[in-house]
Design an enzyme around this catalytic site. Structure first.
Site, PDB file in Angstrom:
ATOM      1  N   LYS A   1       1.677  -3.094   6.633  1.00  0.00           N
ATOM      2  CA  LYS A   1       2.105  -3.353   5.257  1.00  0.00           C
ATOM      3  C   LYS A   1       3.621  -3.271   5.127  1.00  0.00           C
ATOM      4  O   LYS A   1       4.242  -4.089   4.421  1.00  0.00           O
ATOM      5  CB  LYS A   1       1.426  -2.360   4.307  1.00  0.00           C
ATOM      6  CG  LYS A   1      -0.061  -2.605   4.116  1.00  0.00           C
ATOM      7  CD  LYS A   1      -0.310  -3.949   3.440  1.00  0.00           C
ATOM      8  CE  LYS A   1      -1.752  -4.153   3.078  1.00  0.00           C
ATOM      9  NZ  LYS A   1      -2.002  -5.433   2.373  1.00  0.00           N
TER      10      LYS A   1
ATOM     11  N   SER B   1       0.827  -1.210   0.000  1.00  0.00           N
ATOM     12  CA  SER B   1       0.000   0.000   0.000  1.00  0.00           C
ATOM     13  C   SER B   1       0.858   1.254   0.000  1.00  0.00           C
ATOM     14  O   SER B   1       1.966   1.272   0.568  1.00  0.00           O
ATOM     15  CB  SER B   1      -0.887   0.007   1.241  1.00  0.00           C
ATOM     16  OG  SER B   1      -1.535   1.246   1.405  1.00  0.00           O
TER      17      SER B   1
ATOM     18  N   TYR C   1      -2.172   0.542  10.104  1.00  0.00           N
ATOM     19  CA  TYR C   1      -2.353  -0.142   8.823  1.00  0.00           C
ATOM     20  C   TYR C   1      -1.098  -0.027   7.967  1.00  0.00           C
ATOM     21  O   TYR C   1      -0.586  -1.015   7.425  1.00  0.00           O
ATOM     22  CB  TYR C   1      -3.549   0.436   8.077  1.00  0.00           C
ATOM     23  CG  TYR C   1      -3.608   0.011   6.626  1.00  0.00           C
ATOM     24  CD1 TYR C   1      -3.823  -1.325   6.283  1.00  0.00           C
ATOM     25  CD2 TYR C   1      -3.425   0.931   5.599  1.00  0.00           C
ATOM     26  CE1 TYR C   1      -3.853  -1.724   4.956  1.00  0.00           C
ATOM     27  CE2 TYR C   1      -3.463   0.538   4.275  1.00  0.00           C
ATOM     28  CZ  TYR C   1      -3.676  -0.788   3.956  1.00  0.00           C
ATOM     29  OH  TYR C   1      -3.700  -1.178   2.644  1.00  0.00           O
TER      30      TYR C   1
END
Length: 323
Positions: free
Chosen positions: A145, A117, A141
């Site tokens: 990643k 991402s 988040y």
């Protein structure tokens, strides 16, 4: 190749399955169906239903399918939710990646293409960001990643795996109505849901250092994202790969500009509400996709209007059918 797609019944995953099959690959899907839908899959697609956290199950699925490669898409992906519940994200995303890699090593599956991402970059990077830009995520988040990328690199080196990570920017659009984004986190379907129910869409923050004060993102059509997977996987079939690629258009669009595009496409005039900025949101994240274009010849083919039009067509079709 025989390719196992984790999260293949999800919005992006199903488009990737479609693109890989169109490119001549044999595709299986591993999904827990917590957010994915069987309606997105061809009935003939081999499906392995279960949790990525069950390593024995994942290994058995890879062996049964005789997988030559894994495309690992399954993950939790909402920035705001990750700030509120980081333990959920570290378990699902990081432990999930650990389970996939351990299963691959045990089953001797030699290739993995990972869905990363743009959230790995964070506010320290200056747009347009390259693959060499600073990676200091601003949300749990984003950290999950980045941790998964690090795990991938280390395990691949130790076990001679071929790997690539695709850093998606903001994915939108749809190839067909049954593949539409039905999620609760992406901006465009959230706007559609709001205006379809007579509610004003929310804009989180209007004092960012951008041209209109709202966040700027690189919106890329999901079909372009899926085609990027096919291009990278084809290269991985012939070469030992160890690469990270940005998957974006190179063009930034603000939240208010997305609202304007939705008004133009739908013909619906609506007001929006300005709310407080959300924790973990960066002001400006736009891709420099030069690396994948130079190495593999891939480039995005759709603009923002095309993404919004296809998303609205899919949304409208699903609304008419009651799905």
């Amino acid at each position: 190749m025989r390719v196992m797609v984790t999260g293949g019944a999800g919005y992006i995953g199903a488009h990737v399955v479609r693109a890989l099959r169109g490119d001549g690959q044999t595709v299986g899907v591993l999904d827990d169906f917590s957010t994915g839908s069987r309606a997105r899959l061809d009935p003939a697609t081999p499906v392995y239903a279960g949790s990525l956290l069950d390593t024995a199950f994942v290994e058995a699925a890879l062996r049964d399918f005789e997988a030559d490669a894994v495309v690992h898409i399954a993950a939790k992906k909402a920035v705001e939710e990750s700030v509120a519940d980081p333990l959920l994200y570290y378990r699902e995303n990081v432990t999930g990646m650990h389970s996939v890699l351990e299963s691959m090593v045990r089953a001797a599956t030699p290739r993995i293409l990972f869905s990363s991402s743009a959230a790995v970059y964070g506010p320290a990077a200056t747009s347009p960001v390259t693959e060499e830009s600073p990676t200091v995520p601003s949300s749990p988040y984003g950290w999950t990643k980045l941790m998964c990328e690090r795990m991938l690199c280390d395990v691949a080196a130790a076990h001679n795996l071929s790997w690539a990570a695709l850093r998606y920017f903001n994915v939108a659009g749809s190839a067909e109505p049954h593949l539409a984004d039905r999620g609760e986190t992406n901006l465009i379907p959230k706007v559609f849901r709001a205006i379809s129910t007579g509610v004003a869409p929310k804009v989180f923050g209007d004092t960012y250092p951008t041209r209109d004060g709202t966040c700027v993102r690189d919106y890329i059509h999901v079909c372009d994202v899926a085609d990027a997977h096919a291009a990278v996987l084809k290269q991985m079939g012939s070469d030992l790969s160890a690469s990270v690629y940005n998957i974006g258009t190179g063009t930034g669009t603000s939240v208010l500009e997305v609202m304007a595009a939705v008004r133009q496409v739908t013909g619906i005039d609506f007001h929006h509400d300005i709310c407080a900025a959300r924790p973990g949101d960066c002001a400006d994240v736009v891709a420099d996709p030069t690396k994948i274009r130079t190495r593999l010849g891939w480039r995005s083919r759709h603009d923002l209007k095309g993404a919004v039009e296809s998303a609205w067509q899919a949304w409208s079709a699903l609304s008419r059918s009651g799905s």
